[in-house]
Scaffold this motif. Structure first.
Motif, PDB file in Angstrom:
ATOM      1  N   VAL A 131       0.828  -1.207   0.000  1.00  0.00           N
ATOM      2  CA  VAL A 131       0.000   0.000   0.000  1.00  0.00           C
ATOM      3  C   VAL A 131       0.861   1.254   0.000  1.00  0.00           C
ATOM      4  N   THR A 132       0.452   2.248  -0.785  1.00  0.00           N
ATOM      5  CA  THR A 132       1.081   3.565  -0.713  1.00  0.00           C
ATOM      6  C   THR A 132      -0.019   4.584  -0.475  1.00  0.00           C
ATOM      7  N   TYR A 133       0.341   5.728   0.105  1.00  0.00           N
ATOM      8  CA  TYR A 133      -0.647   6.721   0.532  1.00  0.00           C
ATOM      9  C   TYR A 133      -0.403   8.060  -0.148  1.00  0.00           C
ATOM     10  N   HIS A 134      -1.481   8.629  -0.719  1.00  0.00           N
ATOM     11  CA  HIS A 134      -1.421   9.956  -1.331  1.00  0.00           C
ATOM     12  C   HIS A 134      -2.016  10.984  -0.376  1.00  0.00           C
ATOM     13  N   GLU A 191       2.102  12.679 -13.815  1.00  0.00           N
ATOM     14  CA  GLU A 191       3.275  12.545 -12.950  1.00  0.00           C
ATOM     15  C   GLU A 191       2.936  11.748 -11.689  1.00  0.00           C
ATOM     16  N   LYS A 192       1.760  12.014 -11.122  1.00  0.00           N
ATOM     17  CA  LYS A 192       1.356  11.304  -9.914  1.00  0.00           C
ATOM     18  C   LYS A 192       1.207   9.809 -10.191  1.00  0.00           C
ATOM     19  N   SER A 193       0.636   9.472 -11.332  1.00  0.00           N
ATOM     20  CA  SER A 193       0.480   8.072 -11.716  1.00  0.00           C
ATOM     21  C   SER A 193       1.840   7.392 -11.852  1.00  0.00           C
ATOM     22  N   GLN A 194       2.796   8.110 -12.410  1.00  0.00           N
ATOM     23  CA  GLN A 194       4.152   7.579 -12.553  1.00  0.00           C
ATOM     24  C   GLN A 194       4.780   7.302 -11.191  1.00  0.00           C
ATOM     25  N   HIS A 195       4.579   8.215 -10.251  1.00  0.00           N
ATOM     26  CA  HIS A 195       5.151   8.035  -8.916  1.00  0.00           C
ATOM     27  C   HIS A 195       4.505   6.862  -8.181  1.00  0.00           C
ATOM     28  N   VAL A 196       3.219   6.670  -8.387  1.00  0.00           N
ATOM     29  CA  VAL A 196       2.542   5.519  -7.792  1.00  0.00           C
ATOM     30  C   VAL A 196       3.137   4.226  -8.353  1.00  0.00           C
ATOM     31  N   SER A 197       3.375   4.209  -9.657  1.00  0.00           N
ATOM     32  CA  SER A 197       3.945   3.022 -10.297  1.00  0.00           C
ATOM     33  C   SER A 197       5.331   2.700  -9.757  1.00  0.00           C
ATOM     34  N   GLU A 198       6.095   3.737  -9.433  1.00  0.00           N
ATOM     35  CA  GLU A 198       7.453   3.539  -8.922  1.00  0.00           C
ATOM     36  C   GLU A 198       7.469   2.776  -7.595  1.00  0.00           C
ATOM     37  N   THR A 199       6.401   2.868  -6.841  1.00  0.00           N
ATOM     38  CA  THR A 199       6.353   2.178  -5.551  1.00  0.00           C
ATOM     39  C   THR A 199       6.090   0.684  -5.712  1.00  0.00           C
TER      40      THR A 199
END
Length: 245
Positions: A131-134, A191-199
């Protein structure tokens, strides 16, 4: 402790499970929950679009609806943040200023209420998954709630919590911002979608449903298999097998 549920428009119309989870969580920690049926929109969309006179009608209705409530708790940092703006909006109004201050002082976002008012940091939740949190902008910058959601998430058993890179960046939703500035908004959510993918997270969690809709929609269009869920769904999970279908 008596708590009145502020359901918010998006939860009421689109994410009804969020309201259900919020009530179940509050009841589990010993709160008596009621639902003032007279409540309406907090007025934020109209107010942010410059329709102050029209927005005030919704705000006055909200103050009437919750005038007898001990605490007002909602599952949205953005909408609760708007209630906190009422005192400034009705400053020097002889009829409504006192009511605006009263509502603002007793209103809380659900994780804020659990941690800061009740002192609850562990709800006994069990959830299996990465899980990651925005952290939404309105929740952190207007309402000032930063630690409570992550404190609760880190106590969920069986869950792997992964920090979101550049988490403080806006997802591009911003309520009416996404409508008025779609091209800029699209680049921001990209950009936010890319950062989520990085996790490499399986689940993206947040406390504001507008942001989750925005990010989730972008990731679906990109063909990414990341489930987007409101934080109450995780905190109200007790499945040993874990995961959300």
């Amino acid at each position: 402790m008596k708590v009145s549920l502020f359901i918010t428009c998006v939860s009421d119309i689109i994410f009804s499970d969020v309201g259900k989870n919020t009530v179940e969580i509050l009841e589990r920690v010993g709160c008596e929950v009621d639902f003032p049926a007279a409540q309406t929109c907090c007025g934020q969309p109209a107010y942010n679009s410059g329709y102050v006179k029209e927005a005030k009608q919704s705000m006055k209705q909200m103050m009437r609806a919750f005038q007898d409530s001990e605490y007002v708790v909602g599952p949205s940092g953005s909408c609760v943040g708007m209630l906190k703006e009422y005192p400034a909006i009705f400053k020097d109004d002889p009829e409504w200023e006192e009511a605006a201050i009263d509502l603002a002082n007793k209103s809380y976002e659900i994780t804020q209420f659990l941690v800061d008012v009740l002192g609850v940091t562990d709800l006994g939740a069990t959830f299996k998954g990465r899980v990651t949190y925005h952290p939404s902008c309105h929740m952190t910058r207007i309402l000032g709630v930063k630690d409570a959601p992550q404190t609760l998430l880190r106590h969920v058993k069986g869950m792997e919590f992964i920090e979101l890179p550049v988490k403080e960046d806006c997802c591009g939703f911003g309520g009416t911002f996404a409508v008025k500035n779609p091209e800029i908004s699209q680049e921001m959510v990209k950009e936010k979608s890319q950062h989520v993918s990085e996790t490499k997270a399986e689940y993206l969690v947040g406390a504001d449903m507008g942001c989750l809709m925005n990010i989730g929609g972008r990731m679906r269009r990109e063909g990414k298999n990341v489930k987007v869920v409101h934080i109450t769904e995780i905190l109200n999970s007790h499945e040993q097998g874990g995961g959300i279908a």
